[in-house]
Design a protein around this motif. Structure first.
Motif, PDB file in Angstrom:
ATOM      1  N   GLU A   3     -47.631  40.665  29.270  1.00 37.78           N
ATOM      2  CA  GLU A   3     -47.049  40.896  30.585  1.00 37.78           C
ATOM      3  C   GLU A   3     -47.937  41.814  31.387  1.00 37.78           C
ATOM      4  O   GLU A   3     -48.411  42.851  30.897  1.00 37.78           O
ATOM      5  N   GLY A   4     -48.231  41.430  32.638  1.00 31.32           N
ATOM      6  CA  GLY A   4     -49.050  42.245  33.511  1.00 31.32           C
ATOM      7  C   GLY A   4     -48.389  42.428  34.866  1.00 31.32           C
ATOM      8  O   GLY A   4     -47.259  41.986  35.099  1.00 31.32           O
ATOM      9  N   LYS A   5     -49.138  43.077  35.782  1.00 30.49           N
ATOM     10  CA  LYS A   5     -48.632  43.364  37.116  1.00 30.49           C
ATOM     11  C   LYS A   5     -49.620  42.844  38.160  1.00 30.49           C
ATOM     12  O   LYS A   5     -50.837  42.942  37.992  1.00 30.49           O
ATOM     13  N   ILE A   6     -49.081  42.307  39.253  1.00 33.97           N
ATOM     14  CA  ILE A   6     -49.923  41.797  40.331  1.00 33.97           C
ATOM     15  C   ILE A   6     -50.566  42.957  41.085  1.00 33.97           C
ATOM     16  O   ILE A   6     -49.907  43.940  41.421  1.00 33.97           O
ATOM     17  N   ILE A   7     -51.887  42.837  41.341  1.00 35.37           N
ATOM     18  CA  ILE A   7     -52.567  43.843  42.160  1.00 35.37           C
ATOM     19  C   ILE A   7     -53.148  43.232  43.433  1.00 35.37           C
ATOM     20  O   ILE A   7     -53.549  43.959  44.339  1.00 35.37           O
ATOM     21  N   VAL A  14     -53.825  34.728  42.588  1.00 39.55           N
ATOM     22  CA  VAL A  14     -53.165  35.994  42.271  1.00 39.55           C
ATOM     23  C   VAL A  14     -53.989  36.703  41.199  1.00 39.55           C
ATOM     24  O   VAL A  14     -54.419  36.074  40.214  1.00 39.55           O
ATOM     25  N   ILE A  15     -54.228  37.986  41.393  1.00 40.03           N
ATOM     26  CA  ILE A  15     -54.952  38.781  40.399  1.00 40.03           C
ATOM     27  C   ILE A  15     -53.970  39.775  39.788  1.00 40.03           C
ATOM     28  O   ILE A  15     -53.258  40.485  40.506  1.00 40.03           O
ATOM     29  N   ALA A  16     -53.923  39.788  38.452  1.00 46.80           N
ATOM     30  CA  ALA A  16     -52.995  40.659  37.727  1.00 46.80           C
ATOM     31  C   ALA A  16     -53.770  41.502  36.728  1.00 46.80           C
ATOM     32  O   ALA A  16     -54.756  41.045  36.137  1.00 46.80           O
ATOM     33  N   GLU A  17     -53.315  42.741  36.518  1.00 42.88           N
ATOM     34  CA  GLU A  17     -53.918  43.603  35.503  1.00 42.88           C
ATOM     35  C   GLU A  17     -52.971  43.736  34.323  1.00 42.88           C
ATOM     36  O   GLU A  17     -51.803  43.365  34.382  1.00 42.88           O
ATOM     37  N   GLY A  18     -53.521  44.258  33.204  1.00 42.38           N
ATOM     38  CA  GLY A  18     -52.730  44.369  31.994  1.00 42.38           C
ATOM     39  C   GLY A  18     -52.678  43.076  31.200  1.00 42.38           C
ATOM     40  O   GLY A  18     -51.762  42.873  30.400  1.00 42.38           O
ATOM     41  N   MET A  19     -53.651  42.197  31.405  1.00 45.39           N
ATOM     42  CA  MET A  19     -53.638  40.873  30.782  1.00 45.39           C
ATOM     43  C   MET A  19     -54.755  40.721  29.751  1.00 45.39           C
ATOM     44  O   MET A  19     -55.216  39.607  29.470  1.00 45.39           O
ATOM     45  N   GLY A  37     -48.293  29.197  37.093  1.00 43.27           N
ATOM     46  CA  GLY A  37     -49.705  29.428  37.371  1.00 43.27           C
ATOM     47  C   GLY A  37     -50.542  29.256  36.125  1.00 43.27           C
ATOM     48  O   GLY A  37     -50.023  29.019  35.025  1.00 43.27           O
ATOM     49  N   GLU A  38     -51.854  29.383  36.304  1.00 41.84           N
ATOM     50  CA  GLU A  38     -52.787  29.179  35.193  1.00 41.84           C
ATOM     51  C   GLU A  38     -53.938  30.170  35.334  1.00 41.84           C
ATOM     52  O   GLU A  38     -54.482  30.347  36.436  1.00 41.84           O
ATOM     53  N   ILE A  39     -54.308  30.801  34.244  1.00 44.09           N
ATOM     54  CA  ILE A  39     -55.414  31.760  34.263  1.00 44.09           C
ATOM     55  C   ILE A  39     -56.733  30.988  34.348  1.00 44.09           C
ATOM     56  O   ILE A  39     -57.015  30.134  33.507  1.00 44.09           O
ATOM     57  N   ILE A  40     -57.552  31.302  35.372  1.00 43.42           N
ATOM     58  CA  ILE A  40     -58.823  30.601  35.534  1.00 43.42           C
ATOM     59  C   ILE A  40     -60.027  31.527  35.427  1.00 43.42           C
ATOM     60  O   ILE A  40     -61.170  31.060  35.423  1.00 43.42           O
ATOM     61  N   GLU A  41     -59.789  32.848  35.307  1.00 46.00           N
ATOM     62  CA  GLU A  41     -60.908  33.777  35.161  1.00 46.00           C
ATOM     63  C   GLU A  41     -60.391  35.077  34.556  1.00 46.00           C
ATOM     64  O   GLU A  41     -59.276  35.507  34.856  1.00 46.00           O
ATOM     65  N   MET A  42     -61.204  35.694  33.675  1.00 36.35           N
ATOM     66  CA  MET A  42     -60.835  36.957  33.048  1.00 36.35           C
ATOM     67  C   MET A  42     -61.949  37.975  33.270  1.00 36.35           C
ATOM     68  O   MET A  42     -63.131  37.667  33.081  1.00 36.35           O
ATOM     69  N   HIS A  43     -61.570  39.202  33.682  1.00 31.29           N
ATOM     70  CA  HIS A  43     -62.505  40.320  33.807  1.00 31.29           C
ATOM     71  C   HIS A  43     -61.833  41.544  33.197  1.00 31.29           C
ATOM     72  O   HIS A  43     -60.968  42.149  33.819  1.00 31.29           O
ATOM     73  N   GLY A  44     -62.203  41.891  31.963  1.00 35.22           N
ATOM     74  CA  GLY A  44     -61.551  43.008  31.297  1.00 35.22           C
ATOM     75  C   GLY A  44     -60.076  42.710  31.106  1.00 35.22           C
ATOM     76  O   GLY A  44     -59.700  41.713  30.490  1.00 35.22           O
ATOM     77  N   ASP A  45     -59.233  43.584  31.667  1.00 35.57           N
ATOM     78  CA  ASP A  45     -57.798  43.334  31.545  1.00 35.57           C
ATOM     79  C   ASP A  45     -57.237  42.670  32.795  1.00 35.57           C
ATOM     80  O   ASP A  45     -56.026  42.554  32.953  1.00 35.57           O
ATOM     81  N   ARG A  46     -58.115  42.218  33.684  1.00 34.50           N
ATOM     82  CA  ARG A  46     -57.676  41.555  34.909  1.00 34.50           C
ATOM     83  C   ARG A  46     -57.822  40.040  34.765  1.00 34.50           C
ATOM     84  O   ARG A  46     -58.860  39.548  34.309  1.00 34.50           O
ATOM     85  N   ALA A  47     -56.806  39.342  35.175  1.00 33.45           N
ATOM     86  CA  ALA A  47     -56.801  37.878  35.112  1.00 33.45           C
ATOM     87  C   ALA A  47     -56.634  37.322  36.516  1.00 33.45           C
ATOM     88  O   ALA A  47     -55.775  37.775  37.276  1.00 33.45           O
ATOM     89  N   SER A  48     -57.499  36.352  36.845  1.00 32.72           N
ATOM     90  CA  SER A  48     -57.353  35.609  38.103  1.00 32.72           C
ATOM     91  C   SER A  48     -56.532  34.367  37.809  1.00 32.72           C
ATOM     92  O   SER A  48     -56.850  33.606  36.891  1.00 32.72           O
TER      93      SER A  48
END
Length: 597
Positions: A3-7, A14-19, A37-48
């Motif tokens: 579970e993450g939060k939208i930033i 939508v970009i969310a952290e904690g992912m 939705g569907e995750i299409i990119e990951m940067h550290g704990d951030r998911a696009s």
């Protein structure tokens, strides 16, 4: 569960952290309404995340929950005759439940959980099975026998299996896997849309996909398991050509993907298909059709998913040993969705703003086509043909989407706006279109239609190319400068264009033309050429030949019904011989001219 939060919210992105513990291509639920939705990119704990629904109302701090599974489709009885959106939500069920407009966050199962299907078991307890083996059968529609197969990558021994009436989620038996665990045997399985379904062996294409369209079957054929594109500017008839392919192609199942299509055109499909009788079965065409309707007013991100949804459903039926056609209209709007998402991800743009991976994504789609030996018992052979429309801006075939497609597919049906303006349909330009399957299919045509099929088609192509050269001369010096032989070439080429290549999609007789009638029609036109050239050498006037009354009969020959057309064509042939013989100086009327038809 992650579970993450939208930033950040940027349209469908939508970009969310904690992912950090989520995976690429995981399906997520976004916000209070649980948008898909569907995750299409990951940067550290951030998911696009690309969201497949309208994102209005989302804000910073809203929660995002990963399901831990990739975007998948439900595969089982009930797919045929269904209408889905880009992520396989059943539109008819949703309309009956919530009305004509899709509400956000609504998630209905793709396959009915209430309908019971009669299952006939083909295995018995104690039988050893592996991926692709057939558990049994379900009569899905009057024309589709649905094979219930062991999911790929699974194998074991059947503990119990019964015939009877089951829903897609009720167990029809039990399977003991090789690792000792047991699981239920159900009529439904799931499969990730971005992963191609496996097969045993890929085969070279050896037979054509018959479409009933003379321009395609005769001049630019597509093989079963082949790939083709239909590029053309606005108004040139791309959608009509694709509708004709969907209606009349001799495949077992059609998956029609309206990817970013106009809503009124999809409405035409939904109204026409149930009313059209399939020439193969005499039943409604809808009984062997699956529709993916992702219209232009739907969220743009869902366009990207729609082509994968459609081709995964097609692969599932291919694995049953069926010939399947996937028709995507249009891949340009799919590419535009890729470009929009790439721009919001702030990726380095490629040509005309499209992402650098445009060609790779298109190849991943088209390369899932092919003729294969399916997994499992029985040596089943299936074929998946992929046909995509391309809508180049301004009709410019040098733009990136068209060029990327041409590097992948083997058939090019180039539509010409000038032909469309002249009301020549289908507006496939015979001078710049091509089929790389022609050489491979020559043996099939000569063995199954006529021994001289390929020679006749080669003559037609030569005449059309010669006509193009002569037209340039006529523009410079006028038609009177041409010899009688060259003027005859123009007359015969015009007959090929207007009497053979031109086809009326609205005509009950001419909308579909079987191969035998195609062969006899072109034979009739070439018979006229042979008799006319012989008469010219004997002194006949080319002007009088071009004005013969029989020319009108030749022009209307395509409107003669396929049943019994041979006798009518023989009458026209005798008229050709008699009328041309009468024009030869010093000659008499032909007395039973030798028939070469």
């Amino acid at each position: 569960m992650v579970e993450g939060k939208i930033i950040k919210v940027s349209g469908p992105l939508v970009i969310a952290e904690g992912m950090r513990n989520a995976n690429m291509f995981d399906v997520v639920r976004v916000g209070e309404k649980n948008l898909i939705g569907e995750i299409i990119e990951m940067h550290g704990d951030r998911a696009s995340i690309q969201v497949y629904e309208e994102t209005a109302g989302l804000g910073r701090g809203d929660r995002v929950v990963s399901t831990g599974a990739p975007l998948s489709v439900e595969l089982g009885p009930g797919l045929a005759m269904s209408i889905y959106d880009g992520i396989q939500r059943p539109l008819e069920v949703m309309r009956d439940k919530i009305g004509p407009n899709i509400a956000r966050g609504v998630d209905e199962p793709a396959l009915s959980r209430e309908k019971k299907w009669h299952f006939e078991a083909a295995k018995k307890p104690g039988d050893r099975v592996s991926g692709g083996d057939v558990y049994g059968y379900v009569q899905e529609t009057e024309v589709m026998l649905h094979l219930i197969m062991v999911p790929p990558k699974k194998s074991g021994t059947i503990v119990e299996l019964d015939s009877g009436d089951f829903t897609v989620t009720e167990p029809a038996g039990r399977l003991r896997l090789d690792n000792g665990s047991e699981e239920d045997i159900k009529l439904m399985q799931r499969w990730p849309v971005r992963m191609a379904r496996p097969y045993r062996e890929k085969l070279p294409p050896g037979e054509p996909m018959i479409t009933g369209q003379r321009n395609i079957d005769s001049l630019f054929p597509i093989a079963r398991g082949g790939t083709a594109c239909i590029p053309g500017p606005f108004g040139s008839g791309k959608t009509v050509v694709q509708h004709q392919l969907a209606k009349w192609s001799d495949v077992d199942l059609v998956v029609y993907i309206g990817c970013g299509e106009r809503g009124n055109e999809m409405t035409d499909v939904l109204r026409e298909f149930p009313e059209i009788l399939d020439p193969k079965t005499g039943k409604s065409l809808m009984q062997r059709t699956v529709l993916i309707a992702n219209t232009s007013d739907m969220p743009v991100a869902a366009r990207e998913a729609s082509v994968y949804t459609g081709i995964t459903i097609a692969e599932y039926y291919r694995d049953m040993g069926y010939a399947v056609a996937v028709i995507a209209d249009s891949t340009s709007r799919w590419a535009e969705a890729l470009r929009e998402m790439s721009g919001r991800l702030e990726e380095m743009p490629g040509e005309e703003g499209y992402p650098a991976y445009l060609t790779t994504r298109m190849a991943q789609f088209y390369e899932r086509a092919g003729k294969v030996v399916c997994l499992g018992d029985g040596e089943r052979r299936g074929a998946l043909s992929a046909i995509g429309a391309v809508s180049p801006q301004g009709g410019d075939f040098s733009e990136p989407v068209t060029q990327a497609t041409l590097r992948i597919v083997k058939v090019f049906w180039g539509l010409d706006s000038q032909l469309a303006y002249r009301r020549h349909f289908p507006a496939i330009n015979w001078l710049n279109s091509y089929s790389l399957y022609r050489d491979r299919l020559e043996g099939w045509f000569s063995g199954n239609v006529a021994a001289d099929w390929n020679d006749n088609i080669a003559r037609c192509m030569t005449l059309l190319q010669e006509e193009n050269r002569l037209e340039e001369i006529v523009k410079l010096v006028g038609i009177d400068a041409l010899s009688a032989e060259d003027r005859l070439t123009l007359e015969v080429s015009r007959s090929i264009r207007e009497d053979f290549l031109q086809q009326d999609a609205m005509s009950e007789v001419d909308s579909y033309c079987p191969l035998e009638k195609q062969y006899n029609l072109i034979k009739l036109i070439l018979f006229f050429e042979d008799r006319a050239r012989e008469a010219i050498r004997k002194g006949a006037d080319i002007q009088k030949i071009s004005e013969l009354p029989v020319r009108e009969r030749v022009g209307r020959a395509k409107e003669i019904p396929a049943e019994g057309h041979e006798a009518e064509y023989e009458k026209i042939e005798r008229m050709i011989s008699d009328e041309i013989e009468a024009l030869i100086p010093g000659g008499a009327q032909s007395q039973g001219a030798e028939r070469k038809f």
